[in-house]
Design an enzyme around this catalytic site. Structure first.
Site, PDB file in Angstrom:
ATOM      1  N   CYS A 129      25.089   8.308 -20.357  1.00 30.34           N
ATOM      2  CA  CYS A 129      24.575   9.672 -20.317  1.00 30.34           C
ATOM      3  C   CYS A 129      25.432  10.428 -19.315  1.00 30.34           C
ATOM      4  O   CYS A 129      25.827   9.856 -18.297  1.00 30.34           O
ATOM      5  CB  CYS A 129      23.116   9.653 -19.853  1.00 30.34           C
ATOM      6  SG  CYS A 129      22.405  11.314 -19.691  1.00 30.34           S
ATOM      7  N   CYS A 131      18.912  14.712 -23.685  1.00 33.87           N
ATOM      8  CA  CYS A 131      18.039  14.429 -22.546  1.00 33.87           C
ATOM      9  C   CYS A 131      17.773  15.779 -21.894  1.00 33.87           C
ATOM     10  O   CYS A 131      18.695  16.392 -21.359  1.00 33.87           O
ATOM     11  CB  CYS A 131      18.737  13.484 -21.580  1.00 33.87           C
ATOM     12  SG  CYS A 131      17.821  13.238 -20.039  1.00 33.87           S
ATOM     13  N   ARG A 160      10.503  10.638 -18.766  1.00 33.71           N
ATOM     14  CA  ARG A 160      10.978   9.979 -17.543  1.00 33.71           C
ATOM     15  C   ARG A 160      10.324  10.561 -16.296  1.00 33.71           C
ATOM     16  O   ARG A 160      10.389  11.764 -16.047  1.00 33.71           O
ATOM     17  CB  ARG A 160      12.507  10.090 -17.418  1.00 33.71           C
ATOM     18  CG  ARG A 160      13.033   9.347 -16.175  1.00 33.71           C
ATOM     19  CD  ARG A 160      14.551   9.292 -16.100  1.00 33.71           C
ATOM     20  NE  ARG A 160      15.100   8.749 -17.309  1.00 33.71           N
ATOM     21  CZ  ARG A 160      16.017   9.365 -18.057  1.00 33.71           C
ATOM     22  NH1 ARG A 160      16.480  10.538 -17.684  1.00 33.71           N
ATOM     23  NH2 ARG A 160      16.458   8.821 -19.157  1.00 33.71           N
TER      24      ARG A 160
END
Ligand code: SAM
Ligand code: DTB
Ligand code: SF4
Length: 332
Positions: free
Chosen positions: A147, A207, A279
Site C-alpha cells: 500500500c 484504502c 481499521r
C-alpha cells in the site's frame, strides 16, 4: 469556511459493491440515527453484520513506514509533517530502496501481512513515482501486500503503480465536506475524490477513511461515513483515525473525543460498509485496552502494527501480541 461540495445524493437505493452485490445508499440522517442507538443495540447490530461477513476473531496487520518524511507544502491542520507548522519534524529525502526493504522484511518477520509506505508529498512527480514503483515491486517480492500513500495522483501515475504490482492506495477523505475547509485549504474535497477515481479506474484497491476528534460535530462525523459508504464501490479498506494531537499543529489542544464515541464510529462504519476492512488506526497509543477491545467488538478487523505510525508512536508489537492473546484474536 463554506465547502464547494454537496452531499452525495440518495439518488438510488442500490450501487454495485466490490463483491458485486447491491450496496445500500445511506443518508446522513440514517447514519446519525445509527450513532444515536443505545450502545448495546449498536454493538449487537455491528457484531451481527461483522459475523455475517468476516471471521470475528481475525485481525489484519498493516505496518507503516514513512519513506519521505516532513517538509510537506500542504496545510492539513492535524499533520505534524506540514512545513507550515513548527512540530520538530525535520524534512528528509526519499528513503533508499535497501532501507525500505529492510523495514519491510522486519515487518514481515513480526507478522504483518501488508506494508504501507507513506510520503509527505502534495502530489508525486513522475520520477518519484518511478522510484516508489521500484519499492512496490521489491516489497511485493518479499511476499507482502503493498500500500502507498503519496498525495494526489494523476491517472497515468496510478496506472504506473498498478503495473508495479501495487495492491492498495491510501487516500483519506479525512472528514465531512462541510468541515473540510476548516482543516485544509491547500486542496479541495473534489481533488481527493478525483484521486480516488484515478486509483479505482486503474484497478488498485482503495484504502480510504478519515480522522475523528478534530472538533467536528456528530452530524459531520456521520457525514464522513456517508461519503465513504455511498461511494459507487465502497473502499476495500477504511482507516478510522483518532486525532493524534501534535504540539505545534493548529489542532493541538482540541477537546478529546469520548472513547465511546470513537467506538460508535467504528460500529457505524462496520454497519454501513459490511464488506470492507475497518481499521482501528491512529490513536491506539493513547487508547486503553478496553476501548480497543470494544473497537474489535464493534467490527474493527485491521490495525496498524509496529512501533511507529508515520512520525508518531504506536503501541509496540509485544504489547499488541499480549492484547491479542488476552482477547483470543488471531492476526492475519
Ligand atoms: N501526504 C499524503 C496525503 O496526505 O495524502 C500521504 C500521507 S498523510 C500523513 C496520510 C493520512 O494520515 C492523512 O490523510 C490523515 O488522515 C492521517 N493523519 C495525518 N496526521 C494525523 C494525525 N495527527 N492524527 C491522525 N491521523 C493523521
Ligand atoms: C491512515 O489513515 N493513517 C495513517 C496512514 N493512513 C498513512 C497515518 C497516521 C498518521 C498519524 C500521525 C503520524 O504519525 O504522522
Ligand atoms: Fe502533507 Fe499529507 Fe500531512 Fe497533509 S496529511 S500535510 S498532505 S503529509
Amino acid at each position: 469556511m463554506e465547502s464547494q461540495i454537496t452531499w452525495v445524493q440518495n439518488k438510488s437505493n442500490t450501487a454495485p459493491t466490490h463483491a458485486g452485490e447491491a450496496a445500500t445508499r445511506w443518508t446522513v440522517e440514517q447514519i446519525e440515527a445509527l450513532f444515536k442507538l443505545p450502545f448495546n443495540d449498536l454493538m449487537f447490530k455491528a457484531q451481527q453484520i461483522h459475523r455475517e461477513n468476516f471471521n470475528p476473531n481475525q485481525v489484519q496487520l498493516s505496518t507503516l513506514l514513512s519513506i519521505k518524511t516532513g517538509g510537506c507544502p500542504e496545510d492539513c491542520a492535524y499533520c505534524p509533517q506540514s512545513a507550515k507548522y513548527d512540530t520538530g519534524v525535520e524534512a528528509e529525502k526519499l528513503m533508499p530502496l535497501n532501507e525500505v526493504l529492510q523495514a519491510a522484511q522486519a515487518a514481515k518477520d513480526k507478522g504483518a501481512s501488508r506494508f504501507c509506505m507513506g510520503a509527505a508529498w502534495r502530489s508525486p512527480k513522475d520520477h518519484q513515482i518511478e522510484q516508489v514503483a521500484e519499492m512496490v515491486t521489491a516489497v511485493k517480492g518479499l511476499g507482502l501486500e503493498t500500500c502507498v500513500t503519496l498525495g494526489m495522483l494523476k491517472d497515468q501515475q496510478a496506472k504506473a503503480l498498478r503495473d508495479a504490482g501495487l495492491d492498495y492506495y491510501n487516500h483519506n477523505l479525512d472528514t465531512s465536506p462541510d468541515f473540510y475547509g476548516d482543516i485544509i485549504s491547500t486542496r479541495t474535497y473534489q481533488d481527493r475524490l478525483d484521486t480516488l477515481d484515478n486509483v479505482r479506474d486503474a484497478g488498485i484497491k482503495v484504502c480510504c477513511g478519515g480522522i475523528v476528534g478534530m472538533g467536528e460535530t456528530p452530524t459531520q462525523r456521520a457525514g464522513l461515513i456517508a461519503q465513504l459508504a455511498n461511494m459507487e464501490t465502497p473502499p476495500e479498506s477504511v482507516p478510522i483515525n483518532n486525532l493524534v494531537q501534535v504540539e505545534g499543529t493548529p489542532l493541538a489542544g482540541r477537546e478529546e473525543l469520548d472513547p465511546l464515541e470513537f467506538v460508535r464510529t467504528i460500529a457505524v462504519a462496520r454497519i454501513t460498509m459490511p464488506k470492507s476492512y475497518v481499521r482501528l488506526s491512529a490513536g491506539r497509543e493513547e487508547m486503553s485496552e478496553s476501548t480497543q477491545a470494544l473497537c474489535f467488538l464493534a467490527g474493527a478487523n485491521s490495525i496498524f502494527y509496529g512501533e511507529k505510525l508515520l512520525v508518531t508512536d504506536n503501541p509496540d508489537s509485544l504489547k499488541d501480541e499480549l492484547l491479542f492473546k488476552k482477547l483470543g484474536l488471531q492476526s492475519v
